[in-house]
Design a protein around this motif. Structure first.
Motif, PDB file in Angstrom:
ATOM      1  N   ALA A  22      35.245 -11.525  87.238  1.00 51.44           N
ATOM      2  CA  ALA A  22      36.646 -11.910  87.447  1.00 51.44           C
ATOM      3  C   ALA A  22      36.926 -12.184  88.914  1.00 51.44           C
ATOM      4  N   VAL A  23      37.828 -13.120  89.147  1.00 54.15           N
ATOM      5  CA  VAL A  23      38.380 -13.397  90.476  1.00 54.15           C
ATOM      6  C   VAL A  23      39.884 -13.199  90.386  1.00 54.15           C
ATOM      7  N   VAL A  24      40.412 -12.356  91.260  1.00 58.09           N
ATOM      8  CA  VAL A  24      41.853 -12.066  91.269  1.00 58.09           C
ATOM      9  C   VAL A  24      42.433 -12.617  92.566  1.00 58.09           C
ATOM     10  N   PHE A  25      43.305 -13.599  92.442  1.00 58.94           N
ATOM     11  CA  PHE A  25      43.912 -14.216  93.607  1.00 58.94           C
ATOM     12  C   PHE A  25      45.160 -13.461  94.021  1.00 58.94           C
ATOM     13  N   LYS A  79      43.267 -16.064  98.611  1.00 58.75           N
ATOM     14  CA  LYS A  79      41.906 -15.547  98.594  1.00 58.75           C
ATOM     15  C   LYS A  79      41.671 -14.902  97.237  1.00 58.75           C
ATOM     16  N   GLY A  80      40.455 -14.996  96.771  1.00 61.07           N
ATOM     17  CA  GLY A  80      40.131 -14.456  95.463  1.00 61.07           C
ATOM     18  C   GLY A  80      39.157 -13.303  95.554  1.00 61.07           C
ATOM     19  N   ALA A  81      39.626 -12.096  95.227  1.00 52.99           N
ATOM     20  CA  ALA A  81      38.745 -10.928  95.233  1.00 52.99           C
ATOM     21  C   ALA A  81      37.845 -10.960  94.002  1.00 52.99           C
ATOM     22  N   VAL A  82      36.554 -10.785  94.209  1.00 52.78           N
ATOM     23  CA  VAL A  82      35.566 -10.881  93.137  1.00 52.78           C
ATOM     24  C   VAL A  82      35.253  -9.492  92.601  1.00 52.78           C
ATOM     25  N   VAL A 131      35.660  -1.100  94.457  1.00 50.25           N
ATOM     26  CA  VAL A 131      35.994  -2.007  95.556  1.00 50.25           C
ATOM     27  C   VAL A 131      35.341  -3.371  95.330  1.00 50.25           C
ATOM     28  N   THR A 132      36.091  -4.436  95.602  1.00 50.05           N
ATOM     29  CA  THR A 132      35.632  -5.792  95.391  1.00 50.05           C
ATOM     30  C   THR A 132      34.298  -6.080  96.084  1.00 50.05           C
ATOM     31  N   ASP A 133      33.586  -7.072  95.567  1.00 45.30           N
ATOM     32  CA  ASP A 133      32.372  -7.557  96.231  1.00 45.30           C
ATOM     33  C   ASP A 133      32.705  -8.399  97.454  1.00 45.30           C
ATOM     34  N   GLY A 134      33.941  -8.856  97.565  1.00 43.37           N
ATOM     35  CA  GLY A 134      34.349  -9.751  98.642  1.00 43.37           C
ATOM     36  C   GLY A 134      35.179 -10.882  98.079  1.00 43.37           C
ATOM     37  N   TYR A 135      35.463 -11.868  98.906  1.00 42.75           N
ATOM     38  CA  TYR A 135      36.271 -13.008  98.489  1.00 42.75           C
ATOM     39  C   TYR A 135      35.382 -14.144  97.983  1.00 42.75           C
ATOM     40  N   TYR A 136      35.848 -14.799  96.944  1.00 38.45           N
ATOM     41  CA  TYR A 136      35.076 -15.865  96.318  1.00 38.45           C
ATOM     42  C   TYR A 136      34.857 -17.023  97.296  1.00 38.45           C
TER      43      TYR A 136
END
Length: 417
Positions: A166-169, A178-181, A368-373
């Motif tokens: 999932a990507v959450v903008f 920005k999209g958190a992965v 915690v997110t992997d980072g931004y897409y």
């Protein structure tokens, strides 16, 4: 992960409602079955593992069907929210799935528009209540025309905790989306926290945020495992929220401080007086600091505990007060870290601060997110060297480990979830 949970939820809960939008109800069995057909359709459209599928859909059954379908073939779902426009061409989705009237023309992108009906007239949301809201229409598979295929989906993929799901903008202070992965491993951390080893213990909830928000995108595993019905409003309105709470005898009211304050204002001005909610046992406030007196007013109005929830999108999990805590905890703080969450308060040089001193709020957990897409530069800026995510908030701890927020830092991170 989601494929296995959806299949088991279908077996255990069958005809129980997974999503109820007021006029349409989707069961757990149908959610699994229809997402299988859409997974086959996505594969037929050329969507492959690792591709991005963007969903610009009204809140209703089609969103979770398409989200699950994408996960079943290893694609990544980005949920688009009407309040946070995203320049899609920058993220190069393999497919955009939408409904009539929701998006401007997108030249150069592959767009599939589901036949969900024309956009409602101004002031009339999707999913407006029928004359008899107790009578639901059976789900019409024609709503998935052009995407669903009556065939088996591709075979299951091997387990991979690092596979993005999932990507959450969210919007930053600069306005750049920005999209958190979030990968399988983060969804597993959220599932373990929210459901543990339990099956079928979830109470129905009225969702206060769009389905593309972190709340649903990362917590779908919890809904599947606990058999929790997600009641959705296509637009948050106090009258509609109170109606759903009363008609379905929901035990939890959740919302942002602004939503909860609006609900109180609506009740105070309502000609018929207050709506009786005898089944309510808990109120949850999240998404920002409540105004002075709001928590106490909510507790006095409903006669139940009121809890705060705090996190930022990138953190996945955060802090909160508990129903058994003293009432003043929720009135003056956002509580303590939840299980598996580490909290740190540091000065600009990265030094840990003692209780009472104001510093940057940092969170760390398995969620915690992997980072931004597709944005490694921005991704590097949100993490400390020891794996904490920068929330962008400042605050201080008291002697009991409770966090109080005081403002925003200069770090350009997402707004509170």
């Amino acid at each position: 992960m989601l494929r296995l949970l959806a299949g088991e939820a279908a077996r255990r809960f069958g005809a129980r409602a997974a999503v109820d939008s007021g006029s349409l109800v989707l069961s757990f069995a149908d959610l699994d079955r229809l997402s299988d057909g859409v997974a086959a359709g996505l594969a037929h459209q050329g969507v492959r593992m690792g591709d991005l599928v963007a969903l610009a859909l009204p809140d209703g059954p089609e969103f979770p069907i398409c989200y699950l379908a994408a996960a079943k073939i290893g694609a990544i779902t980005a949920g688009l929210r009407p309040d946070r426009p995203v320049p899609l061409s920058r993220f190069d989705p393999a497919l955009v799935i939408t409904a009539p009237g929701l998006l401007p023309p997108l030249p150069g992108l592959d767009v599939l528009t589901l036949p969900l009906g024309e956009r409602p007239a101004r002031g009339e949301p999707y999913g407006a209540p029928q004359e008899d809201p107790s009578r639901h229409e059976p789900y019409d598979i024609g709503r998935l025309r052009g995407l669903h295929r009556a065939e088996r989906p591709p075979p299951p993929l091997p387990p991979d905790p690092w596979r993005p799901v999932a990507v959450v903008f969210t919007a930053t202070s600069s306005g750049a989306p920005k999209g958190a992965v979030f990968s399988n491993r983060q969804l597993e951390a959220v599932r373990a926290h929210g459901a543990g080893v339990r099956w079928g213990t979830g109470d129905a909830r009225l969702l206060s945020r769009p389905l593309g928000h972190l709340t649903f995108m990362t917590r779908l595993p919890v809904f599947l495992q606990t058999g929790r019905t997600a009641h959705v409003l296509l637009r948050w309105e106090p009258a509609a929220a109170l109606r759903v709470l009363a008609e379905h005898r929901l035990s939890v009211l959740q919302g942002t401080p602004a939503q909860l304050a609006g609900l109180l204002d609506h009740e105070n001005s309502r000609p018929g007086g207050r709506v009786e909610l005898p089944h309510l046992r808990l109120v949850l406030s999240g998404g920002g600091p409540p105004a002075d007196g709001l928590i106490r007013t909510l507790r006095e109005r409903f006669g139940v505990p009121v809890c705060n929830r705090y996190l930022c999108t990138e953190a996945g999990l955060g802090l909160g007060t508990r129903p058994e805590d003293p009432p003043e905890d929720a009135e003056h703080t956002v509580g303590r870290p939840r299980d598996g969450v580490n909290l740190a308060l540091r000065d600009p040089d990265g030094r840990a601060l003692p209780p009472g001193e104001i510093g940057e709020v940092l969170l760390r957990s398995g969620a915690v997110t992997d980072g931004y897409y597709r944005d490694p530069g921005a991704s590097a800026g949100i993490f400390t060297k020891d794996g904490f995510v920068r929330t962008g908030d400042t605050g201080y701890l008291d002697h009991a480990g409770r966090l109080s927020l005081v403002g925003r830092s200069s770090v350009d991170t997402q707004s509170r979830a």
